[in-house]
Design an enzyme around this catalytic site. Structure first.
Site, PDB file in Angstrom:
ATOM      1  N   SER A  10       0.844  -1.199   0.000  1.00 13.56           N
ATOM      2  CA  SER A  10       0.000   0.000   0.000  1.00 13.56           C
ATOM      3  C   SER A  10       0.875   1.243   0.000  1.00 13.56           C
ATOM      4  O   SER A  10       1.647   1.476   0.937  1.00 13.56           O
ATOM      5  CB  SER A  10      -0.900   0.017   1.234  1.00 13.56           C
ATOM      6  OG  SER A  10      -1.422   1.318   1.402  1.00 13.56           O
ATOM      7  N   HIS A  35      -1.091  -1.350  -4.281  1.00 12.61           N
ATOM      8  CA  HIS A  35      -2.381  -1.096  -3.634  1.00 12.61           C
ATOM      9  C   HIS A  35      -2.526   0.405  -3.414  1.00 12.61           C
ATOM     10  O   HIS A  35      -1.700   1.030  -2.755  1.00 12.61           O
ATOM     11  CB  HIS A  35      -2.430  -1.865  -2.311  1.00 12.61           C
ATOM     12  CG  HIS A  35      -3.745  -1.781  -1.603  1.00 12.61           C
ATOM     13  ND1 HIS A  35      -4.809  -2.590  -1.922  1.00 12.61           N
ATOM     14  CD2 HIS A  35      -4.169  -0.987  -0.582  1.00 12.61           C
ATOM     15  CE1 HIS A  35      -5.835  -2.311  -1.122  1.00 12.61           C
ATOM     16  NE2 HIS A  35      -5.467  -1.322  -0.307  1.00 12.61           N
ATOM     17  N   ASP A  37      -4.880   3.387  -2.020  1.00  7.67           N
ATOM     18  CA  ASP A  37      -5.991   3.663  -1.104  1.00  7.67           C
ATOM     19  C   ASP A  37      -6.583   5.029  -1.386  1.00  7.67           C
ATOM     20  O   ASP A  37      -5.928   6.055  -1.199  1.00  7.67           O
ATOM     21  CB  ASP A  37      -5.485   3.621   0.343  1.00  7.67           C
ATOM     22  CG  ASP A  37      -5.183   2.205   0.786  1.00  7.67           C
ATOM     23  OD1 ASP A  37      -6.091   1.353   0.693  1.00  7.67           O
ATOM     24  OD2 ASP A  37      -4.042   1.937   1.211  1.00  7.67           O
ATOM     25  N   MET A  39      -9.467   7.617  -0.297  1.00  7.55           N
ATOM     26  CA  MET A  39     -10.359   7.911   0.840  1.00  7.55           C
ATOM     27  C   MET A  39     -11.076   9.228   0.607  1.00  7.55           C
ATOM     28  O   MET A  39     -10.443  10.214   0.202  1.00  7.55           O
ATOM     29  CB  MET A  39      -9.544   8.010   2.123  1.00  7.55           C
ATOM     30  CG  MET A  39      -8.748   6.756   2.424  1.00  7.55           C
ATOM     31  SD  MET A  39      -7.769   6.997   3.915  1.00  7.55           S
ATOM     32  CE  MET A  39      -6.892   5.432   3.958  1.00  7.55           C
ATOM     33  N   HIS A  68      -8.303   0.640  -4.162  1.00 10.54           N
ATOM     34  CA  HIS A  68      -9.219   0.375  -3.050  1.00 10.54           C
ATOM     35  C   HIS A  68     -10.000   1.657  -2.764  1.00 10.54           C
ATOM     36  O   HIS A  68      -9.461   2.604  -2.191  1.00 10.54           O
ATOM     37  CB  HIS A  68      -8.370  -0.061  -1.838  1.00 10.54           C
ATOM     38  CG  HIS A  68      -9.157  -0.304  -0.597  1.00 10.54           C
ATOM     39  ND1 HIS A  68      -8.557  -0.426   0.645  1.00 10.54           N
ATOM     40  CD2 HIS A  68     -10.490  -0.461  -0.376  1.00 10.54           C
ATOM     41  CE1 HIS A  68      -9.477  -0.647   1.562  1.00 10.54           C
ATOM     42  NE2 HIS A  68     -10.653  -0.658   0.975  1.00 10.54           N
ATOM     43  N   MET A  70     -12.363   3.680  -0.789  1.00 15.83           N
ATOM     44  CA  MET A  70     -13.080   3.894   0.475  1.00 15.83           C
ATOM     45  C   MET A  70     -13.892   5.174   0.299  1.00 15.83           C
ATOM     46  O   MET A  70     -13.579   6.239   0.819  1.00 15.83           O
ATOM     47  CB  MET A  70     -12.061   3.998   1.627  1.00 15.83           C
ATOM     48  CG  MET A  70     -11.440   2.635   1.949  1.00 15.83           C
ATOM     49  SD  MET A  70      -9.895   2.771   2.859  1.00 15.83           S
ATOM     50  CE  MET A  70      -8.752   2.962   1.505  1.00 15.83           C
ATOM     51  N   MET A 139     -11.160  -6.377   5.273  1.00 19.66           N
ATOM     52  CA  MET A 139     -10.394  -5.394   6.057  1.00 19.66           C
ATOM     53  C   MET A 139     -10.065  -5.992   7.427  1.00 19.66           C
ATOM     54  O   MET A 139     -10.933  -6.512   8.124  1.00 19.66           O
ATOM     55  CB  MET A 139     -11.208  -4.110   6.252  1.00 19.66           C
ATOM     56  CG  MET A 139     -11.390  -3.266   5.004  1.00 19.66           C
ATOM     57  SD  MET A 139      -9.871  -2.853   4.140  1.00 19.66           S
ATOM     58  CE  MET A 139      -8.956  -1.946   5.398  1.00 19.66           C
ATOM     59  N   ASP A 177      -6.265  -6.624   4.312  1.00 19.04           N
ATOM     60  CA  ASP A 177      -5.665  -5.285   4.325  1.00 19.04           C
ATOM     61  C   ASP A 177      -5.765  -4.685   5.718  1.00 19.04           C
ATOM     62  O   ASP A 177      -6.856  -4.506   6.246  1.00 19.04           O
ATOM     63  CB  ASP A 177      -6.447  -4.426   3.306  1.00 19.04           C
ATOM     64  CG  ASP A 177      -5.959  -2.998   3.191  1.00 19.04           C
ATOM     65  OD1 ASP A 177      -4.945  -2.646   3.808  1.00 19.04           O
ATOM     66  OD2 ASP A 177      -6.620  -2.227   2.448  1.00 19.04           O
TER      67      ASP A 177
HETATM   68  C1  DX5 Z   1      -6.410   1.375   5.535  1.00 16.46           C
HETATM   69  C2  DX5 Z   1      -5.894   1.088   4.142  1.00 16.46           C
HETATM   70  C3  DX5 Z   1      -4.735   0.186   4.121  1.00 16.46           C
HETATM   71  C4  DX5 Z   1      -3.500   0.681   4.826  1.00 16.46           C
HETATM   72  C5  DX5 Z   1      -2.673  -0.481   5.238  1.00 16.46           C
HETATM   73  O1  DX5 Z   1      -7.566   2.120   5.445  1.00 16.46           O
HETATM   74  O2  DX5 Z   1      -6.906   0.502   3.353  1.00 16.46           O
HETATM   75  O3  DX5 Z   1      -4.419  -0.248   2.806  1.00 16.46           O
HETATM   76  O4  DX5 Z   1      -2.742   1.553   4.048  1.00 16.46           O
HETATM   77  O5  DX5 Z   1      -1.589  -0.003   5.961  1.00 16.46           O
HETATM   78  P1  DX5 Z   1      -0.865  -0.902   7.067  1.00 16.46           P
HETATM   79  O6  DX5 Z   1      -0.341  -2.110   6.388  1.00 16.46           O
HETATM   80  O7  DX5 Z   1       0.189  -0.005   7.568  1.00 16.46           O
HETATM   81  O8  DX5 Z   1      -1.895  -1.245   8.113  1.00 16.46           O
HETATM   82 ZN    ZN Z   2      -6.405  -0.493   1.399  1.00 12.51          ZN
END
Ligand code: DX5
Ligand code: ZN
Length: 221
Positions: A10, A35, A37, A39, A68, A70, A139, A177
Site C-alpha cells: 500500500s 495497492h 488507497d 479515501m 481500493h 473507500m 479489512m 488489508d
Molecule cells: C487502511 C488502508 C490500508 C492501509 C494499510 O484504510 O486501506 O491499505 O494503508 O496499511 P498498514 O499495512 O500499515 O496497516
Molecule cells: Zn487499502
C-alpha cells in the site's frame, strides 16, 4: 499461472513527495500489485489521493493498480478511475446502495471488480455477489489510516470464505488489508488469504529486505 501469493504494498505508507520512485522500488522488489488507497473523508474519516494521482502514476509503471475505493457511492466515479489507469477496482459493500450495479459498472469498463467488507461486516454481505468479482478484500483494521493494529478476529471470516470458495469451486482471490506485518502474515495466509496488502510492513525500514522476507514466508507455506 500467477504466483500463488501476491504482494500488494500500500503506497499510503510511501513517501508521497516521490511516489514514482517508490513504485519503481516496488517493481524492482517483485511486488505483483500496487495497492492504492482512495479515501473520501465521508465513508472513512480521512482523505488521501484520487484520480489525477493515479493518472500520473500510470505513466511510471505497468504494475497492476489495485485501487481500493473507500468512497461512498463509488458508482459515480468508476468510469473515471478506469480511464485514469486502475486495473482492479475494489468497492465497499457498506458504501454502495446498489452493489450489483456498481460491480457491473466496473466489469463494463473492462477492469477487475472486487468487493470489500469492514471488520464488523459478515461474509454474508459478499456471498451473493461472488459471481461478479474476482477478489474479496477483507479489512483487518477499520479503514481510514495506515499503521493500525491487526484485528485477529477477521481471520475466522477469511477461513470461512475460503472454505465456501473451495466448496463451490470458485476462482476468487481473498485479499486482506490492515496491520499485516512479517510477524503475523503466516496466520493470514493460513486462513486462506492469497493477496497480501501491507503498507507500513513494507515501507518501514528496509523495503527490499521486507519484501524478501514476506516472499520467504510464502515459499514455506
Ligand atoms: C487502511 C488502508 C490500508 C492501509 C494499510 O484504510 O486501506 O491499505 O494503508 O496499511 P498498514 O499495512 O500499515 O496497516
Ligand atoms: Zn487499502
Amino acid at each position: 499461472m500467477d504466483t500463488k501469493y501476491k504482494m500488494a504494498p500500500s503506497i499510503l505508507a510511501a513517501d508521497f513527495s516521490r511516489l514514482g520512485e517508490e513504485i519503481g522500488r516496488l517493481e524492482k522488489n517483485g511486488a505483483e500489485y500496487v495497492h492504492i488507497d482512495v479515501m473520501d473523508g465521508a465513508f472513512v474519516p480521512n482523505i488521501s489521493i484520487g484520480i489525477p494521482v493515479i493518472r500520473s502514476l500510470r505513466k511510471c509503471t505497468d504494475l497492476f493498480f489495485d485501487v481500493h475505493l473507500m468512497v461512498n457511492e463509488p458508482i459515480r466515479y468508476i468510469d473515471r478511475f478506469a480511464e485514469a489507469g486502475a486495473d482492479g477496482i475494489t468497492v465497499h459493500a457498506e458504501a454502495c446502495t446498489d452493489l450489483e450495479a456498481t460491480l457491473d459498472k466496473i466489469a463494463q469498463t473492462g477492469k477487475k471488480p472486487a468487493v470489500s467488507i469492514n471488520p464488523d461486516t459478515g461474509i454474508d454481505a459478499v456471498i451473493p455477489y461472488l459471481d461478479k468479482v474476482g477478489m474479496v478484500l477483507l479489512m483487518s483494521v477499520y479503514p481510514g489510516y495506515g499503521g493500525q493494529k491487526f484485528i485477529v478476529e477477521t481471520l475466522d471470516k477469511s477461513a470461512a470464505l475460503r472454505e465456501y470458495i473451495t466448496k463451490n469451486k470458485l476462482d476468487i482471490d481473498i485479499e486482506m488489508d490492515g496491520g499485516i506485518k512479517l510477524d503475523n502474515v503466516k496466520k493470514v495466509v493460513d486462513a486462506g488469504v492469497n493477496v497480501i496488502v501491507a503498507g507500513t510492513g513494507v515501507f518501514r525500514g528496509d523495503l527490499s529486505a521486507n519484501m524478501k522476507s514476506f516472499r520467504e514466508i510464502f515459499n514455506k507455506v
